[in-house]
Each structure stands twice: as structure tokens, then as C-alpha cells.
Design a protein around this motif. Structure first.
Motif, short mmCIF file in Angstrom:
data_model
loop_
_atom_site.label_atom_id
_atom_site.label_comp_id
_atom_site.label_asym_id
_atom_site.label_seq_id
_atom_site.Cartn_x
_atom_site.Cartn_y
_atom_site.Cartn_z
N ARG A 1 -2.50 -17.63 16.16
CA ARG A 1 -3.85 -16.96 16.68
C ARG A 1 -3.54 -15.30 16.59
O ARG A 1 -4.41 -14.66 16.60
N THR A 2 -2.42 -15.04 16.69
CA THR A 2 -2.00 -13.52 16.89
C THR A 2 -1.88 -13.13 15.42
O THR A 2 -2.32 -11.90 15.07
N VAL A 3 -0.99 -13.99 14.54
CA VAL A 3 -0.58 -13.24 13.34
C VAL A 3 -1.76 -13.35 12.21
O VAL A 3 -1.92 -12.17 11.64
N VAL A 4 -2.80 -14.23 12.37
CA VAL A 4 -3.84 -14.31 11.38
C VAL A 4 -4.75 -13.23 11.50
O VAL A 4 -5.06 -12.39 10.35
N PRO A 5 -5.15 -12.78 12.62
CA PRO A 5 -5.95 -11.65 12.84
C PRO A 5 -5.27 -10.28 12.45
O PRO A 5 -5.78 -9.39 11.89
N LEU A 6 -3.70 -10.38 12.77
CA LEU A 6 -3.12 -9.06 12.36
C LEU A 6 -3.15 -9.06 10.84
O LEU A 6 -3.10 -7.85 10.59
N GLY A 7 -3.05 -10.03 10.10
CA GLY A 7 -2.93 -10.03 8.77
C GLY A 7 -4.48 -9.40 8.29
O GLY A 7 -4.27 -8.57 7.25
N ILE A 8 -5.44 -9.97 8.67
CA ILE A 8 -6.60 -9.66 8.23
C ILE A 8 -6.83 -8.11 8.60
O ILE A 8 -7.48 -7.38 7.48
N VAL A 9 -6.58 -7.56 9.73
CA VAL A 9 -6.64 -6.29 9.91
C VAL A 9 -5.78 -5.32 9.21
O VAL A 9 -6.44 -4.20 8.65
N CYS A 10 -4.84 -5.93 8.67
CA CYS A 10 -3.99 -5.00 7.53
C CYS A 10 -4.29 -4.91 6.23
O CYS A 10 -3.93 -4.22 5.52
N ILE A 11 -5.34 -5.76 5.92
CA ILE A 11 -5.60 -5.93 4.52
C ILE A 11 -6.22 -4.63 3.82
O ILE A 11 -5.49 -4.10 2.84
N PRO A 12 -7.12 -3.95 4.70
CA PRO A 12 -7.54 -2.76 3.83
C PRO A 12 -6.51 -1.74 3.66
O PRO A 12 -6.54 -0.85 2.52
N PHE A 13 -5.53 -1.47 4.82
CA PHE A 13 -4.56 -0.52 4.54
C PHE A 13 -3.59 -1.07 3.27
O PHE A 13 -3.13 -0.22 2.53
N VAL A 14 -3.18 -2.50 3.28
CA VAL A 14 -2.43 -2.70 2.07
C VAL A 14 -2.88 -2.66 0.80
O VAL A 14 -2.50 -2.05 -0.22
N LEU A 15 -4.24 -2.70 0.72
CA LEU A 15 -4.87 -2.50 -0.60
C LEU A 15 -5.09 -0.93 -0.83
O LEU A 15 -4.90 -0.78 -2.25
N ILE A 16 -5.00 -0.07 0.12
CA ILE A 16 -5.13 1.50 -0.14
C ILE A 16 -3.59 1.68 -0.70
O ILE A 16 -3.30 2.43 -1.80
N VAL A 17 -2.67 1.13 -0.08
CA VAL A 17 -1.19 1.40 -0.46
C VAL A 17 -0.98 0.58 -1.92
O VAL A 17 -0.43 1.53 -2.61
N ALA A 18 -1.44 -0.50 -2.08
CA ALA A 18 -1.38 -0.89 -3.39
C ALA A 18 -1.90 -0.22 -4.33
O ALA A 18 -1.53 0.00 -5.68
N GLY A 19 -3.14 0.55 -4.02
CA GLY A 19 -3.81 1.30 -5.14
C GLY A 19 -2.83 2.56 -5.54
O GLY A 19 -3.24 3.20 -6.55
N GLN A 20 -2.07 2.93 -4.81
CA GLN A 20 -1.16 4.09 -5.10
C GLN A 20 0.28 3.47 -5.47
O GLN A 20 1.28 4.33 -5.28
N SER A 21 0.44 2.26 -5.82
CA SER A 21 1.70 1.87 -6.31
C SER A 21 2.60 2.65 -7.41
O SER A 21 3.55 2.37 -7.53
N GLY A 22 1.50 3.33 -8.22
CA GLY A 22 2.02 4.01 -9.27
C GLY A 22 3.36 4.96 -8.83
O GLY A 22 3.94 5.27 -9.98
N GLN A 23 3.28 5.54 -7.51
CA GLN A 23 4.34 6.20 -7.31
C GLN A 23 5.73 5.58 -7.11
O GLN A 23 6.74 6.27 -6.65
N LEU A 24 5.77 4.23 -7.10
CA LEU A 24 6.89 3.62 -7.29
C LEU A 24 7.45 3.26 -8.80
O LEU A 24 8.17 2.33 -8.85
N ALA A 25 6.95 4.01 -9.53
CA ALA A 25 7.37 3.69 -10.88
C ALA A 25 8.80 4.10 -11.17
O ALA A 25 9.29 3.28 -12.12
N TRP A 26 9.43 4.60 -10.37
CA TRP A 26 10.81 5.08 -10.41
C TRP A 26 11.76 3.58 -10.15
O TRP A 26 13.00 3.60 -10.46
N ILE A 27 11.12 2.59 -9.56
CA ILE A 27 12.03 1.42 -8.85
C ILE A 27 12.38 0.86 -10.14
O ILE A 27 11.53 0.27 -10.99
N ASP A 28 13.65 0.34 -10.53
CA ASP A 28 14.20 -0.29 -11.53
C ASP A 28 13.55 -1.96 -11.78
O ASP A 28 13.49 -2.38 -10.41
N PRO A 29 13.37 -2.57 -12.62
CA PRO A 29 13.17 -3.91 -12.55
C PRO A 29 14.30 -4.98 -12.31
O PRO A 29 15.54 -4.32 -12.37
#
Length: 525
Positions: free
Chosen positions: A216-244
């Protein structure tokens, strides 16, 4: 808070070791040159609030909350390499304290002390304390989240009041939300906690009420974090330096993740941890109390160590490269507890072997305090093995072989020796390994060395655009008119282009200085 204060008053070794950790980390903290990541902190945290907010819409949202914290910190104390890194050193002391409190849940007061001392010896931990980034804070938050979850689970078992059952979960969710805002990879700690809760529920250690309270605690926490995670994912190009993912990844997991460039420390650590696992297997067949304690420790520590690494590696293979050893600094408290468990396990295995001994020295062997001896010996070996890492972390080129402080000192010396009526210009070329930035990062890191110089090629300064760095114009003759001296700061990538442009404007090279991956050249008419 009162209960925590009382605990620290009774357990005086906790604040004492925390202060000792701060002192150990602070020694020589301003000796290493600033490097690229720290320069990003500087140029972000020294912007105005509107400029920082605009920048985070396009880049580095993942570090936005940390930049805001550092903005307030710089407003209070000002910027210098020392003040940049001091918060991480102080936070490291707090991490030691929380790790000791965490270890207290698994063993004796001596075991908690051992875990705290072990944490101080881990090279990745002392490295994080010297970084003007959020790595040290991630370790503190991971330990805090784990302690809060333990408290919440205890409260859910038999709550005295409704509020007593609710507030620990609110605290866990609040710290979890803050942690994800500081560094999104900390969400993997919650995933590890989920594994722990499921394992403990299946083993009968936790009941369904506790499991459902966690859900009951973790599920709402995950839902609240989704918008922020999507914003971060949209800027993932800045991690292009990470090797495969490659064969080097295994080295990253086994060595670099917690002991960069220190294979002997890593080898000894893995041996000790394997001993701890062996002890766990033996404990399952021994007394019920010891088996329960060993099972409880492994259920908490092993998912914390394994799950984030596995998730990042799998994501890197299946979706996009995300694994970087330093991004997992938040595993260090769990590793310290695991190492401490292995050291104690080594003592117990030795004591078990002594009990089986025969001969004239058998009784004497059985009377030896093997666990205490193993603890002392283990700490001494770890301290000896970590010494090269500790010393190398306090050299000028410790961070990506950066020599910015040396170049800035040279520029300051040259500028101060010029006549008072001179009008010197400075030209910044490239900086090694980072094509989106220029050598102007040296000025951001050591601004006092460039105060008297005219930055002729600067077009749009930091903060004027919603991006991390400034924009510049190519050097040409008109922009150098009216100047009788030019100082060029550049790496090797485009140095010759700038040299030709400066010479074409009528200047001649009069002196030059070479540093690792950086040049300083003086031109006069």
C-alpha cells in the motif's frame, strides 16, 4: 528524534566514528583538481533560480534536487573546491552512523562498530566523500530508507495505535520520494526492498499484514514518481557516454563498483563475503537463533547488493546502456555489513575448527577469542589494502586525470605578472573527453584566476540559455583587436586551429606550459 538522540547518547561510538569518518574524508579534500562532473554542479548550482529551472527542462533533471541543495549551500558559504566537496564529506559521516544503526539490527554492538569501520575502508565510499556530486548522499539515503522500512515493518506487526502504524510508512514514502528526486537510480533500492519483503514473508518472518502495508505504500510511491521518471528518460541522451555491456562490465561489477583500480582490495573483499555466505550455510544447520539472525541479514543485504546491479545490467542489454559503476555507490552500506558479516563468520569458522582440534594445545586453541581476532585482523588488512586508493584519491589528477587546478594556477600567475595597464584576452579551446564543453570549465572551477582576463570568444554565457554550457564564437582577428596579450587554454583536439587564428591576428607565442590533457599558451604582439 528524542529516541534517536537517546540512542546516540548510549551508543557513543556511533557519533565518534561518524566524526572520525568526516575527518578522514576531509583530509586533502581540496587537493584533487575539479573535473567535468563537478564543473556541471558548479555551473548549475551557481545560476539564478529561474535559470536553473529553465535548464532542468532540457538537461540534468535527474540531478535537479541536488543542484537546488547546492544552490542554497553556495548562497550560505560561497563557492570554492573545498565548500563544493564538504557536504559530501559531512554526509559520509552520517552514512557511517546509519550503517552502524543498520548493523545493530543484525548483530551485537561490536558487530555494528565493525561494519562502520569497514565502511570507512571501502575505496568507493571515501571517493564519494570527495566528490561534489550526489554519490555520498545516495549511500546515506539508501541506508535511511532501509532503516525506515525496518521500523515500519516492526510497527505493522503489532501497532499500539493507528498513528504508530501509519507514520513509519509515511516517513518511508517521503524519504523514498526525496531519494528518487536526488537520483532516480535509488528507486532500485525500493525494488530490492520488495524482494526482501517477499522473501521474509515466504519464510514466515513477516506476516501478510506487513506485506500488504508495504504494498500500500510502494504502489502509490511508484505512481507518483512516474512523471519524474518519464522526464528523466526523455533526457537519456546525456548518458550516451555510457559504454554498452561487454567483458569490461564484469570488471566494473567485481572491482570498479566498490574499489576502483584496487584489485587486491576487491579480491580480499570477495573472499570475505564468500566466507560470510559459507557461515550462513553452516548457521542454517546450527542453533535456531543463529540461523534466524543469519537468514535475516542475508535477506536484507543480498537483494540490496544484487538487485540494482542486475536490473541495470539487464536494462543496458535489452534497452539502452545505463550501467556505470559509480552510479551504484548507494550499495556501499550493504557491502560494509556483508564484509563485517564475513569477517565475523571467519572468526566463527576458526573457532569451530579450534573446537575440533586435538593435542596438547587444544584447550588453549578453544579459549582464544577468534571472532575478536578476526575482526581486528580483517580491519587491519582492509586498511592496508585501501591505503593506495586513499592516497591516490588525494592527488591533483585523481579525477579523470584532470589538471585544471594546475592550468588555473598558471593562468593566474601569468595574469598577475602582466603590467597593470595591459588588457589581456583569454581564449578557451576544447577540453579532453567532453565535446559539448570547452576549456572554459577551468574558469568556472577556478574563477579567481581569470578575473582580469577578457573572454573575447564568449557568445552566450552560462544561464542565458536553457542548456548546461555556454556558446562561443570561433576566434578571429577582429575580436582580438585592442589586446596586446592572449592566453590560450585548450586540450589537444582543436589547439592548432586556435593557435593559427591567434597568430593570424598578429600575435607570437612567447611561452607555453603543458599539463595532462591541457595546454596553457601565452601570446604577445
Amino acid at each position: 528524534m528524542t529516541r534517536l538522540t537517546a540512542l546516540l547518547a548510549r551508543r557513543v561510538e556511533i557519533p565518534l566514528l561518524a566524526v572520525l569518518a568526516i575527518v578522514i574524508v576531509v583530509i586533502g579534500i581540496d587537493t584533487p583538481s575539479i573535473w567535468y562532473d563537478e564543473a556541471a554542479t558548479i555551473v548549475s548550482a551557481t545560476r539564478t533560480w529561474p535559470e536553473l529551472w529553465a535548464m532542468l527542462h532540457t538537461v540534468d533533471a535527474v540531478h535537479g534536487l541536488y543542484y537546488a541543495f547546492m544552490h542554497v549551500w553556495f548562497d550560505l558559504v560561497g563557492y570554492s573546491p573545498f565548500t563544493l566537496r564538504l557536504p559530501s564529506a559531512i554526509i559520509s559521516g552520517g552514512t557511517v552512523a546509519l550503517t552502524m544503526l543498520l548493523a545493530s539490527r543484525f548483530g551485537t554492538r561490536g558487530f555494528a562498530l565493525l561494519a562502520g569501520v569497514v565502511l570507512i575502508t571501502i575505496p568507493r565510499f571515501t571517493w564519494a566523500g570527495t566528490e561534489g556530486r550526489s554519490y555520498a548522499l545516495t549511500a546515506l539515503l539508501a541506508a535511511a530508507m532501509t532503516l525506515l522500512l525496518m521500523r515500519a515493518l516492526d510497527a505493522a506487526r503489532a501497532p499500539s495505535t493507528r498513528w504508530a502504524a501509519v507514520w513509519p510508512w509515511l516517513a518511508y514514502a517521503g524519504v523514498g520520494l526525496f531519494s528518487v528526486g536526488i537520483f532516480v537510480y535509488l528507486s532500485l533500492v525500493v525494488v530490492a526492498h520488495a524482494v526482501t519483503v517477499v522473501v521474509l514473508t515466504m519464510s514466515g518472518t513477516l506476516n501478510r499484514r506487513q506485506l500488504f502495508a508495504f504494498g500500500r505504500t510502494v504502489v502509490p510511491l511508484g505512481i507518483v514518481c512516474i512523471p519524474f521518471v518519464l522526464i528523466v528518460a526523455g533526457q537519456s541522451g546525456q548518458l550516451a557516454w555510457i559504454d554498452p555491456i561487454s567483458q569490461r562490465t564484469l570488471t566494473g561489477i567485481l572491482i570498479t563498483q566498490f574499489a576502483p583500480n584496487n584489485a587486491p582490495f576487491a579480491i580480499f573483499t570477495w573472499i570475505v563475503v564468500l566466507v560470510g555466505i559459507t557461515t550462513f550455510i553452516v548457521a542454517r544447520r546450527s542453533s535456531t537463533t543463529r540461523a534466524r539472525a543469519a537468514r535475516y541479514l542475508v535477506a536484507w543485504v543480498l537483494p540490496w547488493l544484487v538487485v540494482p546491479t542486475v536490473v541495470l545490467v539487464l536494462t543496458s542489454v535489452l534497452i539502452t546502456p545505463l550501467y556505470s559503476p559509480r552510479y551504484l555507490t548507494f550499495l556501499m552500506p550493504a557491502l560494509a555489513v556483508a564484509i563485517a558479516g564475513g569477517i565475523v563468520g571467519l572468526g566463527r569458522l576458526t573457532r569451530l575448527a579450534a573446537r575440533l582440534a586435538r593435542g596438547p594445545f587444544a584447550n588453549r586453541m578453544r579459549s582464544v577469542p577468534w571472532t575478536a581476532l578476526a575482526s581486528v585482523a580483517g580491519v587491519l588488512v582492509l586498511a592496508l589494502l585501501t591505503q593506495p586508493s586513499y592516497e591516490s584519491q588525494r592527488t591533483t589528477g585523481a579525477k579523470q586525470k584532470s589538471s585544471w587546478s594546475q592550468a588555473a594556477w598558471r593562468v593566474g600567475e601569468v595574469a598577475s605578472a602582466l603590467p597593470a595597464d595591459s588588457d589581456p584576452a583569454v581564449v578557451f579551446g576544447s577540453v579532453a573527453w567532453h565535446p559539448t564543453a570547452t576549456a572554459r570549465v577551468v574558469e568556472y572551477s577556478y574563477p579567481w584566476a581569470f578575473e582580469s582576463l577578457d573572454d573575447v570568444a564568449l557568445e552566450k554565457p552560462v544561464g542565458s540559455l536553457p542548456r548546461l554550457w555556454e556558446t562561443s564564437r570561433p576566434v578571429d582577428t577582429p575580436m582580438l583587436e585592442g589586446h596586446d596579450t592572449v592566453i590560450l587554454v585548450s586540450s589537444g583536439r582543436d589547439r592548432e586551429v586556435n593557435e593559427r587564428a591567434i597568430e593570424a591576428a598578429g600575435f607570437t607565442e612567447s611561452d607555453s606550459w603543458s599539463y595532462p590533457n591541457l595546454w596553457v599558451k601565452l601570446y604577445t604582439r
